[in-house]
Design an enzyme around this catalytic site. Structure first.
Site, PDB file in Angstrom:
ATOM      1  N   CYS A 173       0.236   0.868   7.581  1.00 24.99           N
ATOM      2  CA  CYS A 173      -0.322   1.274   6.285  1.00 24.99           C
ATOM      3  C   CYS A 173      -1.648   1.999   6.465  1.00 24.99           C
ATOM      4  O   CYS A 173      -1.984   2.886   5.689  1.00 24.99           O
ATOM      5  CB  CYS A 173      -0.527   0.053   5.398  1.00 24.99           C
ATOM      6  SG  CYS A 173       1.042  -0.659   4.867  1.00 24.99           S
ATOM      7  N   GLU A 182      12.809 -34.799  -0.104  1.00 22.77           N
ATOM      8  CA  GLU A 182      13.033 -35.807  -1.149  1.00 22.77           C
ATOM      9  C   GLU A 182      13.501 -37.059  -0.449  1.00 22.77           C
ATOM     10  O   GLU A 182      14.608 -37.086   0.108  1.00 22.77           O
ATOM     11  CB  GLU A 182      14.106 -35.335  -2.136  1.00 22.77           C
ATOM     12  CG  GLU A 182      13.719 -34.101  -2.900  1.00 22.77           C
ATOM     13  CD  GLU A 182      14.728 -33.770  -3.998  1.00 22.77           C
ATOM     14  OE1 GLU A 182      14.876 -34.570  -4.931  1.00 22.77           O
ATOM     15  OE2 GLU A 182      15.369 -32.719  -3.895  1.00 22.77           O
ATOM     16  N   ARG A 192      14.020 -27.154  -6.434  1.00 22.14           N
ATOM     17  CA  ARG A 192      14.794 -27.046  -5.190  1.00 22.14           C
ATOM     18  C   ARG A 192      15.118 -25.598  -4.858  1.00 22.14           C
ATOM     19  O   ARG A 192      15.097 -25.198  -3.699  1.00 22.14           O
ATOM     20  CB  ARG A 192      16.098 -27.842  -5.302  1.00 22.14           C
ATOM     21  CG  ARG A 192      15.895 -29.320  -5.217  1.00 22.14           C
ATOM     22  CD  ARG A 192      17.240 -30.023  -5.361  1.00 22.14           C
ATOM     23  NE  ARG A 192      17.051 -31.469  -5.421  1.00 22.14           N
ATOM     24  CZ  ARG A 192      17.897 -32.301  -6.002  1.00 22.14           C
ATOM     25  NH1 ARG A 192      18.997 -31.860  -6.573  1.00 22.14           N
ATOM     26  NH2 ARG A 192      17.652 -33.592  -6.004  1.00 22.14           N
ATOM     27  N   SER A 250      16.200 -47.759  -8.905  1.00 24.44           N
ATOM     28  CA  SER A 250      15.279 -46.645  -9.166  1.00 24.44           C
ATOM     29  C   SER A 250      15.793 -45.709 -10.252  1.00 24.44           C
ATOM     30  O   SER A 250      15.223 -44.651 -10.490  1.00 24.44           O
ATOM     31  CB  SER A 250      15.079 -45.844  -7.876  1.00 24.44           C
ATOM     32  OG  SER A 250      16.316 -45.289  -7.462  1.00 24.44           O
ATOM     33  N   GLU A 262       0.833  -1.212   0.000  1.00 23.27           N
ATOM     34  CA  GLU A 262       0.000   0.000   0.000  1.00 23.27           C
ATOM     35  C   GLU A 262       0.862   1.254   0.000  1.00 23.27           C
ATOM     36  O   GLU A 262       0.624   2.207  -0.731  1.00 23.27           O
ATOM     37  CB  GLU A 262      -0.892   0.039   1.252  1.00 23.27           C
ATOM     38  CG  GLU A 262      -1.766  -1.178   1.471  1.00 23.27           C
ATOM     39  CD  GLU A 262      -1.074  -2.266   2.282  1.00 23.27           C
ATOM     40  OE1 GLU A 262       0.109  -2.572   2.013  1.00 23.27           O
ATOM     41  OE2 GLU A 262      -1.715  -2.825   3.179  1.00 23.27           O
ATOM     42  N   ARG A 292      21.864 -24.837  -1.053  1.00 25.17           N
ATOM     43  CA  ARG A 292      22.600 -24.083  -0.036  1.00 25.17           C
ATOM     44  C   ARG A 292      22.344 -24.580   1.380  1.00 25.17           C
ATOM     45  O   ARG A 292      23.134 -24.343   2.287  1.00 25.17           O
ATOM     46  CB  ARG A 292      22.261 -22.583  -0.138  1.00 25.17           C
ATOM     47  CG  ARG A 292      20.792 -22.283   0.081  1.00 25.17           C
ATOM     48  CD  ARG A 292      20.453 -20.847  -0.287  1.00 25.17           C
ATOM     49  NE  ARG A 292      19.030 -20.588  -0.118  1.00 25.17           N
ATOM     50  CZ  ARG A 292      18.100 -20.894  -1.016  1.00 25.17           C
ATOM     51  NH1 ARG A 292      18.440 -21.466  -2.154  1.00 25.17           N
ATOM     52  NH2 ARG A 292      16.834 -20.644  -0.792  1.00 25.17           N
TER      53      ARG A 292
HETATM   54  C1  AOF Z   1       0.540  -5.205   4.491  1.00 20.37           C
HETATM   55  N1  AOF Z   1       1.124  -5.034   3.296  1.00 20.37           N
HETATM   56  O1  AOF Z   1       2.742  -5.431   1.843  1.00 20.37           O
HETATM   57  C2  AOF Z   1       2.779  -6.541   3.907  1.00 20.37           C
HETATM   58  C3  AOF Z   1       2.107  -6.723   5.141  1.00 20.37           C
HETATM   59  O2  AOF Z   1       7.748  -5.725   9.871  1.00 20.37           O
HETATM   60  P1  AOF Z   1       6.789  -5.199   8.856  1.00 20.37           P
HETATM   61  O3  AOF Z   1       6.466  -3.736   9.080  1.00 20.37           O
HETATM   62  O4  AOF Z   1       7.220  -5.446   7.419  1.00 20.37           O
HETATM   63  O5  AOF Z   1       5.404  -5.947   9.071  1.00 20.37           O
HETATM   64  C4  AOF Z   1       5.265  -7.303   8.715  1.00 20.37           C
HETATM   65  C5  AOF Z   1       3.824  -7.739   8.898  1.00 20.37           C
HETATM   66  O6  AOF Z   1       2.977  -6.870   8.194  1.00 20.37           O
HETATM   67  C6  AOF Z   1       3.576  -9.133   8.306  1.00 20.37           C
HETATM   68  O7  AOF Z   1       3.748 -10.151   9.249  1.00 20.37           O
HETATM   69  C7  AOF Z   1       2.133  -9.035   7.861  1.00 20.37           C
HETATM   70  O8  AOF Z   1       1.248  -9.263   8.937  1.00 20.37           O
HETATM   71  C8  AOF Z   1       2.073  -7.591   7.424  1.00 20.37           C
HETATM   72  N2  AOF Z   1       2.578  -7.548   6.037  1.00 20.37           N
HETATM   73  N3  AOF Z   1       1.018  -6.057   5.390  1.00 20.37           N
HETATM   74  O9  AOF Z   1      -0.478  -4.580   4.743  1.00 20.37           O
HETATM   75  C9  AOF Z   1       2.221  -5.656   2.961  1.00 20.37           C
HETATM   76  N4  AOF Z   1       3.910  -7.178   3.594  1.00 20.37           N
HETATM   77 ZN    ZN Z   2       1.395  -2.497   6.062  1.00 23.52          ZN
END
Ligand code: AOF
Ligand code: ZN
Length: 336
Positions: free
Chosen positions: A88, A267, A186, A170, A55, A209
């Site tokens: 947001c 696997e 992978r 196999s 957002e 890795r």
């Molecule tokens: C959203 N939009 O694009 C994402 C969200 O540590 P932060 O600030 O990046 O927050 C991570 C948390 O925010 C994540 O666990 C999820 O609940 C939310 N992620 N939320 O509105 C986004 N990536």
């Molecule tokens: Zn957010």
């Protein structure tokens, strides 16, 4: 036919996918902004872990009043908490949007963005393509809810469900193309998991890795090719909890999660596959089916140990994708 809301939600998924492989353990999120005349004026997505949310990415591309009276589409409920980035919802309110359309609610207990938006007088529509939104972020949901990695098991069988002959041969059931596809798969996972049985029987390299080998009795020879490269975690009875005489695989997965491993690709042969399936530790199965029949009831099966007497006891799966790879069929399914 798709409604307008569904059309823009699909666009959110498409944008969100650009962050694939870079946002974990955060969700994949995309965002579309319409101005008050209904014209698309901005798009955004969560690029990588720690970066702006979708957002914010979309709104910051606009002048202060450009989104006023407009509509914001996002596949996950906007956040209301201060994490690595600011909430947001604050920016959405500040930019005076009229309406917010959401795919699914966030299951992160820290997030409840819908209420503050409504309190600010913004119309909120939720649940647009909700099932699709949940499936789209299934890895994030599993990680967040269970604090365990998302586990996909790969197997390659004949049409009669065998992974080897009774003598253990196999090589090869599937075609070269299918095996190349496995190498690509992978890379989409944080770690590969296998068993001592597989390492001893096949001495595979399993280039990756990060690898985790379940080797309860420390039977794997030190010169096994699997040790040649990558970071390797060997779970033995000396460093892992034991459950019913076996390694506690859930405890191993939990350890991996704590090390920042959010997806695991397993696997292995029928013993480990069967017990993980029985214990409910497998989220998805990728099964390559080769156009071959062994016609031998002693051949090795891909899942052992269920011993169910009734079909009604069988594990049910939901197939969501099928594809021909060379001469083999790849079936992708969720364990229900
Ligand atoms: C959203 N939009 O694009 C994402 C969200 O540590 P932060 O600030 O990046 O927050 C991570 C948390 O925010 C994540 O666990 C999820 O609940 C939310 N992620 N939320 O509105 C986004 N990536
Ligand atoms: Zn957010």
């Amino acid at each position: 036919m798709l409604s307008q809301d569904e059309k823009y939600m699909k666009e959110c998924f498409r944008l969100a996918l650009k962050g694939r492989g870079k946002v974990a353990p955060n969700p994949l999120v995309g965002c579309v902004v319409l101005d008050r005349f209904g014209k698309v004026v901005s798009k955004g997505y969560h690029h990588k872990y720690g970066d702006n949310h979708a957002e914010r990415d979309a709104l910051l591309k606009l002048n202060n009043n450009e989104a006023e009276g407009g509509t914001l589409y996002v596949n996950l409920e906007p956040c209301s908490h201060q994490g690595k980035t600011p909430p947001c919802v604050d920016l959405i309110i500040e930019r005076k949007l009229k309406k917010v359309v959401i795919g699914m609610k966030d299951i992160n207990p820290l997030v409840s963005g819908i209420e503050p938006l409504r309190r600010a007088g913004i119309e909120v529509v939720t649940g647009v393509l909700e099932e699709e939104a949940k499936f789209f972020n299934r890895v994030f949901i599993k990680n967040m809810k269970e604090k365990l990695p998302y586990v996909v098991l790969k197997t390659a069988t004949t049409m009669d469900g065998k992974i080897a002959t009774k003598t253990g041969d196999s090589k090869w059931i599937t075609s070269g193309e299918a095996r190349k596809e496995v190498y690509k798969m992978r890379n989409e996972f944080d770690c590969i998991m296998t068993s001592s049985n597989t390492v001893i029987a096949d001495n595979p390299k399993m280039q990756h890795r990060s690898k985790c080998i379940l080797d309860k009795n420390s039977r794997i020879p030190e010169n096994s090719q699997i040790f040649e490269q990558g970071e390797i975690y060997v779970a033995t009875k000396n460093n892992t909890l034991i459950k019913n005489g076996q390694l506690d695989i859930k405890a191993v997965l939990s350890e991996l999660y704590k090390k920042g491993i959010y997806t695991v690709f397993v696997e292995c042969g029928g013993t480990l596959a069967g017990s993980m399936l029985k214990e409910g530790l497998i989220d998805e199965i990728y099964q390559f089916i080769a156009p071959k029949i062994l016609n031998d009831n002693e051949g090795k099966s891909c899942f052992n140990g269920g011993n169910y007497k009734k079909i009604s006891e069988a594990k049910n799966l939901g197939i969501y994708d099928t594809k021909l790879i060379g001469t083999d069929l790849l079936v992708k399914c969720k364990v229900l």
